[in-house]
Design a protein around this motif. Structure first.
Motif, mmCIF file in Angstrom:
data_model
loop_
_atom_site.group_PDB
_atom_site.id
_atom_site.type_symbol
_atom_site.label_atom_id
_atom_site.label_comp_id
_atom_site.label_asym_id
_atom_site.label_seq_id
_atom_site.Cartn_x
_atom_site.Cartn_y
_atom_site.Cartn_z
ATOM 1 N N LEU A 65 -1.980 13.406 -3.344
ATOM 2 C CA LEU A 65 -3.095 13.955 -4.108
ATOM 3 C C LEU A 65 -2.642 15.250 -4.781
ATOM 4 C CD1 LEU A 65 -6.122 13.109 -4.427
ATOM 5 C CD2 LEU A 65 -6.644 14.820 -2.703
ATOM 6 N N MET A 95 -2.733 10.140 -6.981
ATOM 7 C CA MET A 95 -4.038 10.330 -7.624
ATOM 8 C C MET A 95 -4.166 11.786 -8.072
ATOM 9 S SD MET A 95 -7.918 9.690 -6.176
ATOM 10 C CE MET A 95 -7.686 7.922 -5.983
ATOM 11 N N GLN A 96 -4.662 11.985 -9.296
ATOM 12 C CA GLN A 96 -4.952 13.323 -9.809
ATOM 13 C C GLN A 96 -6.445 13.621 -9.623
ATOM 14 O OE1 GLN A 96 -2.743 14.237 -13.668
ATOM 15 N NE2 GLN A 96 -2.805 12.002 -13.740
ATOM 16 N N THR A 97 -6.750 14.831 -9.187
ATOM 17 C CA THR A 97 -8.160 15.179 -8.987
ATOM 18 C C THR A 97 -8.768 15.921 -10.172
ATOM 19 O OG1 THR A 97 -7.730 17.366 -8.018
ATOM 20 C CG2 THR A 97 -7.726 15.469 -6.516
ATOM 21 N N SER A 103 -12.960 12.973 -6.852
ATOM 22 C CA SER A 103 -11.669 12.290 -6.875
ATOM 23 C C SER A 103 -10.951 12.451 -5.545
ATOM 24 C CB SER A 103 -10.806 12.845 -8.008
ATOM 25 O OG SER A 103 -11.397 12.586 -9.264
ATOM 26 N N GLU A 104 -11.070 13.633 -4.970
ATOM 27 C CA GLU A 104 -10.465 13.880 -3.655
ATOM 28 C C GLU A 104 -11.075 12.953 -2.605
ATOM 29 O OE1 GLU A 104 -9.553 18.044 -2.250
ATOM 30 O OE2 GLU A 104 -11.247 17.589 -0.977
ATOM 31 N N MET A 107 -9.752 9.369 -2.699
ATOM 32 C CA MET A 107 -8.473 9.162 -2.024
ATOM 33 C C MET A 107 -8.657 9.143 -0.511
ATOM 34 S SD MET A 107 -5.248 8.568 -2.269
ATOM 35 C CE MET A 107 -4.005 9.194 -3.407
ATOM 36 N N LEU A 119 -1.688 10.536 4.120
ATOM 37 C CA LEU A 119 -1.993 11.234 2.868
ATOM 38 C C LEU A 119 -1.391 12.627 2.850
ATOM 39 C CD1 LEU A 119 -3.576 11.563 0.190
ATOM 40 C CD2 LEU A 119 -5.583 12.183 1.558
ATOM 41 N N MET A 121 -1.813 16.000 0.763
ATOM 42 C CA MET A 121 -2.716 16.665 -0.172
ATOM 43 C C MET A 121 -2.054 17.919 -0.727
ATOM 44 S SD MET A 121 -6.401 16.225 1.783
ATOM 45 C CE MET A 121 -7.319 16.757 0.318
#
Length: 332
Positions: A65, A95-97, A103-104, A107, A119, A121
């Motif tokens: 992330l 994944m881009q937030t 968005s976070e 994920m 994950l 982060m």
């Protein structure tokens, strides 16, 4: 269209249990299987073929992330993470937030649904306690981010000390009016809080002013930097800062480009300091003074820690690899 969450709610089971059923996971009781089947039939639920494929790869896929991959720091960080992951036969899902909590959470839900095994982060927007609660579904590691409480394993550098030392460097060179750019909002929990603490401590010790109109929040891009330069230049000349610390080289370069466009001199009219030491910073018209981050080590150590946790093992982070360095060049 029904979702896996709808099925879980209808069957009065967790999403993780339904996910395991869809993935033919053993050790699900016959009662739970029947409840899931009944819920799927009632809701006319058909599993997404893409999601099913992803779940089937869960065992060797980790999530990454980041706030925005267009920031070169995050590009290099993701590259380091992926290289270490592939050494260990893991793939990555990025994944881009864009600094968006939703968005976070998306994920984190993939971790809950067992799409990913763990994950990393590299960006944190949400409540630390909420994020920590997802660790029951799989390990989470914070990379270059930290919370006030040790709720989640972290791999970090001492950014507070680095910024403190950098501010002392500026003060000792005679700069008395120092502006500050942060990617966050200056909230107690959020982007760049440790950097802000280093900035504030140094200026207080040197008895230098901290002025509201010299503080710029939520700046991330070179365009943001250009806008910061415009705001500084719109201040009365005697009220302008003589130096600016920025949260990233990208922002610093935006400020520098706008200052030079307007025929001002760097550092004579405004000293500029960046953060990251991106490869292009030494090649600028005025080479950028900045703080170098050990990007490769951050990515590698975070991945090693996460993979150890996935395998229920232990790993001691090599702190000797995580040193920040002030790179002194002509811009400040």
């Amino acid at each position: 269209m029904a979702t896996i969450k709808d099925v879980a709610n209808k069957a009065n089971l967790s999403v993780a249990t339904v996910s395991r059923y869809l993935n033919d996971h053993p050790y699900i009781s016959e009662d739970k299987k029947q409840r899931i089947k009944a819920a799927m039939e009632e809701l006319d639920y058909t599993p997404s073929s893409i999601a099913t494929q992803l779940r089937s790869k869960k065992g060797n896929m980790i999530g990454i992330l980041v706030s925005r991959i267009t920031n070169p720091f995050f590009s290099y960080l993701v590259d380091a993470i992926e290289k270490e992951a592939k050494k260990n036969h893991y793939n990555v899902l990025i994944m881009q937030t864009y600094d968006n909590k939703k968005s976070e959470m998306n994920m984190l839900e993939l971790l809950k649904q067992q799409v990913i095994a763990g994950l990393i982060m590299c960006s944190v927007e949400g409540n630390p306690e909420t994020i920590a609660s997802y660790q029951e579904f799989g390990p989470i590691v914070l990379c270059n981010e930290q919370t006030s409480e040790a709720l989640i394993p972290t791999v970090v550098t001492d950014q507070k000390q680095a910024v403190y030392d950098a501010m002392l460097y500026l003060a000792d060179k005679g700069y008395q009016k120092i502006a500050y750019c942060t990617g966050g909002t200056l909230a107690n929990e959020g982007h760049g809080r440790s950097r802000t603490e280093g900035f504030e401590q140094a200026l207080l010790e040197k008895q230098l002013p901290i002025k509201r109109n010299w503080i710029f929040r939520q700046v991330h891009t070179s365009q943001d930097g250009a806008e910061v330069a415009d705001k500084i230049l719109h201040l009365p000349r005697l009220n302008r800062p003589d130096a600016v610390f920025t949260n990233s080289d990208e922002v610093a370069m935006g400020i520098m480009e706008r200052m030079l466009q307007k025929k001002y001199q760097v550092p004579k009219d405004l000293a500029i300091m960046g953060f990251d030491n991106q490869p292009t910073t030494s090649l600028l018209t005025v080479p950028l003074t900045t703080i170098a981050q050990p990007v490769a080590a951050l990515g590698s150590e975070s991945t090693k820690l996460l993979l150890a946790k996935i395998k229920d093992g232990a790993y001691e982070v090599d702190q000797a690899q995580l040193k920040l360095t002030l790179i002194k060049r002509k811009s400040a």
